[in-house]
Design an enzyme around this catalytic site. Structure first.
Site, PDB file in Angstrom:
ATOM      1  N   VAL A   1       8.124  -1.493 -11.547  1.00  0.00           N
ATOM      2  CA  VAL A   1       8.246  -2.883 -11.997  1.00  0.00           C
ATOM      3  C   VAL A   1       7.842  -3.009 -13.460  1.00  0.00           C
ATOM      4  O   VAL A   1       8.453  -3.776 -14.215  1.00  0.00           O
ATOM      5  CB  VAL A   1       7.408  -3.821 -11.110  1.00  0.00           C
ATOM      6  CG1 VAL A   1       7.524  -5.271 -11.595  1.00  0.00           C
ATOM      7  CG2 VAL A   1       7.862  -3.712  -9.660  1.00  0.00           C
TER       8      VAL A   1
ATOM      9  N   ARG B   1      -1.798   5.719 -16.063  1.00  0.00           N
ATOM     10  CA  ARG B   1      -2.691   6.832 -15.734  1.00  0.00           C
ATOM     11  C   ARG B   1      -2.325   8.083 -16.531  1.00  0.00           C
ATOM     12  O   ARG B   1      -3.191   8.810 -16.986  1.00  0.00           O
ATOM     13  CB  ARG B   1      -2.634   7.117 -14.229  1.00  0.00           C
ATOM     14  CG  ARG B   1      -3.406   6.121 -13.379  1.00  0.00           C
ATOM     15  CD  ARG B   1      -3.564   6.616 -11.955  1.00  0.00           C
ATOM     16  NE  ARG B   1      -2.280   6.657 -11.257  1.00  0.00           N
ATOM     17  CZ  ARG B   1      -1.837   5.681 -10.474  1.00  0.00           C
ATOM     18  NH1 ARG B   1      -2.568   4.591 -10.319  1.00  0.00           N
ATOM     19  NH2 ARG B   1      -0.682   5.776  -9.862  1.00  0.00           N
TER      20      ARG B   1
ATOM     21  N   ILE C   1      13.924 -13.418  -5.782  1.00  0.00           N
ATOM     22  CA  ILE C   1      14.223 -14.765  -5.283  1.00  0.00           C
ATOM     23  C   ILE C   1      13.139 -15.720  -5.783  1.00  0.00           C
ATOM     24  O   ILE C   1      11.957 -15.518  -5.489  1.00  0.00           O
ATOM     25  CB  ILE C   1      14.252 -14.800  -3.743  1.00  0.00           C
ATOM     26  CG1 ILE C   1      15.232 -13.764  -3.192  1.00  0.00           C
ATOM     27  CG2 ILE C   1      14.616 -16.196  -3.253  1.00  0.00           C
ATOM     28  CD1 ILE C   1      15.191 -13.622  -1.682  1.00  0.00           C
TER      29      ILE C   1
ATOM     30  N   ASP D   1       2.645  -6.399   5.091  1.00  0.00           N
ATOM     31  CA  ASP D   1       3.229  -6.838   3.818  1.00  0.00           C
ATOM     32  C   ASP D   1       3.858  -8.219   3.963  1.00  0.00           C
ATOM     33  O   ASP D   1       3.651  -9.106   3.121  1.00  0.00           O
ATOM     34  CB  ASP D   1       4.278  -5.822   3.363  1.00  0.00           C
ATOM     35  CG  ASP D   1       5.033  -6.267   2.119  1.00  0.00           C
ATOM     36  OD1 ASP D   1       4.476  -6.135   1.018  1.00  0.00           O
ATOM     37  OD2 ASP D   1       6.167  -6.758   2.262  1.00  0.00           O
TER      38      ASP D   1
ATOM     39  N   LYS E   1       2.817 -12.067   2.166  1.00  0.00           N
ATOM     40  CA  LYS E   1       3.757 -12.984   1.511  1.00  0.00           C
ATOM     41  C   LYS E   1       3.800 -14.331   2.221  1.00  0.00           C
ATOM     42  O   LYS E   1       3.848 -15.392   1.580  1.00  0.00           O
ATOM     43  CB  LYS E   1       5.142 -12.344   1.471  1.00  0.00           C
ATOM     44  CG  LYS E   1       5.193 -11.050   0.652  1.00  0.00           C
ATOM     45  CD  LYS E   1       6.490 -10.297   0.875  1.00  0.00           C
ATOM     46  CE  LYS E   1       6.507  -8.986   0.111  1.00  0.00           C
ATOM     47  NZ  LYS E   1       7.689  -8.156   0.416  1.00  0.00           N
TER      48      LYS E   1
END
Length: 440
Positions: A14, A45, A136, A201, A205
């Site tokens: 990302v 890193r 979205i 996960d 959300k």
């Protein structure tokens, strides 16, 4: 006007997508934001690693704390993920008066209340559109686009990995374990897929969406979470035969007793648009009292779809750098002092319909015994499907669809049915929602 100076924490998928989108659409973004948005520092890193994107003009550092404490950085973008050190980095950035953009759903769901309180006191923004459903713009939609509505319920396919697995199982008739391996090979699933396949996960959300929709604090610890690891191809096939598709849904609904907050495999009629969202795509249905049911569909992950949301947050933050902090859009849609502590309903009090699969001896009276148990607990049957018995053991698979009933009554019914002498093995149970516009 001088450029807004961005410090980027993390140069993974990302992070690279964010740099790429900012570079490719530099002029368009500047026109929208009113000034250039420029990444001037980034942490990673491995500083010597070869990357597939251009870092020219960006100072690379190994220590992310050097960025959050740097006096020339206006906005910190956190793309490290996980809880620590991300939590401390964000709190440090806030303490140094910096605005924050993050894609970290885990952190927001678990520590968001603490983070937003710190930001409120310091007069800075924490933007997190990319934390839910990738590209979205669902957070902005609920928080701003639907602000004139009383949100009644929302239901979403908000984990692409699980949706890919269920789609492949349905289309190819493959077993869960085989499809999971294929998802890992294709990069849809992590080496440790627990967060995806066990619904964690999606619950992160959903927690965020529910807080924004209903004006409640973030309460991930109260969410009911059930994943797809026990789903069988047999149940997917039977559901198709009855006109339903199986999806891992996150569902939140405000009732007279409180707020439902639940993630679990769910059967939905195949004619619903959301039932036809396949592969790794995401979709969220939102029902507002004024606008009615609305659906938002798109890529829920990936470098540039998620970067699209990160950059949108950056533009929002840059636009408000000089705005009175008291007149900004609140983090959780409602003013901080107007959040309400509606209770999150325990799963036992949630009312839904059910799909039941049981295996019974092929002899007279067995089905009558099962239906009597259901009737005794006030459970009404919508449909029954009896399959051909196995030739060797004369065991018959029976599928039952019920009307809506509280989970605690269904738990009691299943316990009684499993004790019947003619029933072999445990009863498989999948919740079923019709997602009708008038569901309230």
């Amino acid at each position: 006007m001088k450029p807004a100076r961005i410090g980027l924490l993390g140069l993974g998928t990302v992070g690279g997508g964010t740099i790429t989108v900012l570079s490719r659409n530099r002029e368009e973004i500047a026109r929208r934001a009113g000034r250039e948005i420029r990444v001037v520092m980034a942490s990673a890193r491995d500083l010597k690693k070869k990357r597939g994107f251009d870092t020219t003009g960006i100072e690379l550092v190994a220590d992310p704390f050097a960025i959050v404490r740097h006096p020339d950085i206006d906005v910190v973008v956190e793309l490290i993920g996980g809880q620590e050190p991300a939590r401390q980095l964000i709190l440090d950035a806030i303490a140094h008066g910096k605005h924050v953009v993050t894609a970290n759903k885990h952190l927001i769901a678990v520590h968001g209340n603490e983070i937003f309180e710190a930001a409120q006191k310091k007069g800075v923004m924490v933007a997190f559109e990319a934390a839910v459903a990738g590209g979205i713009p669902i957070i902005k939609t609920i928080r701003e686009g639907l602000t004139g509505n009383r949100i009644e319920w929302l239901a979403g396919i908000i984990n692409g990995t699980s949706n890919f697995i269920l789609t492949e199982m349905r289309e190819k008739g493959a077993d869960f374990a085989d499809v999971l391996k294929e998802a890992q090979r294709l990069g849809y699933a992590e080496a440790d897929p627990t967060f995806d396949i066990e619904g964690i996960d999606a619950a992160h959300k959903l927690t965020i969406l529910a807080a924004i929709a209903f004006g409640i604090p973030l309460q991930f610890d109260k969410a009911y979470v059930e994943g797809i690891s026990k789903v069988t191809g047999q149940d997917i096939a039977y559901a198709e035969e009855l006109g339903y598709r199986l999806k891992l849904l996150g569902i939140s609904r405000q009732t007279n007793g409180g707020v439902e907050l639940r993630v679990h495999p769910t059967l939905i009629p195949h004619r619903r648009l959301i039932a036809n969202v396949d592969g790794a795509m995401n979709a969220v249905l939102v029902k507002g009292d004024a606008v009615g049911p609305t659906m938002f569909y798109g890529a829920g992950a990936g470098a540039e779809p998620t970067a699209s949301a990160v950059v949108a947050d950056l533009v929002d933050v840059v636009r408000t750098l000089t705005t009175d902090p008291n007149n900004r859009v609140p983090h959780l849609a409602f003013q901080a002092d107007r959040l309400v502590n509606l209770p999150v309903l325990p799963m036992e009090e949630v009312e839904t319909s059910y799909y039941l699969r049981l295996h019974a001896q092929d002899k007279p009276g067995v089905l009558a015994d099962v239906t009597r148990v259901l009737a005794d607990l006030g459970i009404s049957i919508e449909a029954i499907l009896q399959k051909e018995p196995s030739l060797d053991e004369r065991i018959v698979p029976i599928i039952i669809l019920t009307h809506r009933v509280k989970e605690k009554h269904m738990n009691a019914a299943i316990a009684r049915i499993e004790k019947l002498a003619a029933i072999h093995g445990p009863v498989a149970r999948i919740r079923l929602e019709h997602l009708n516009p008038d569901w309230n």
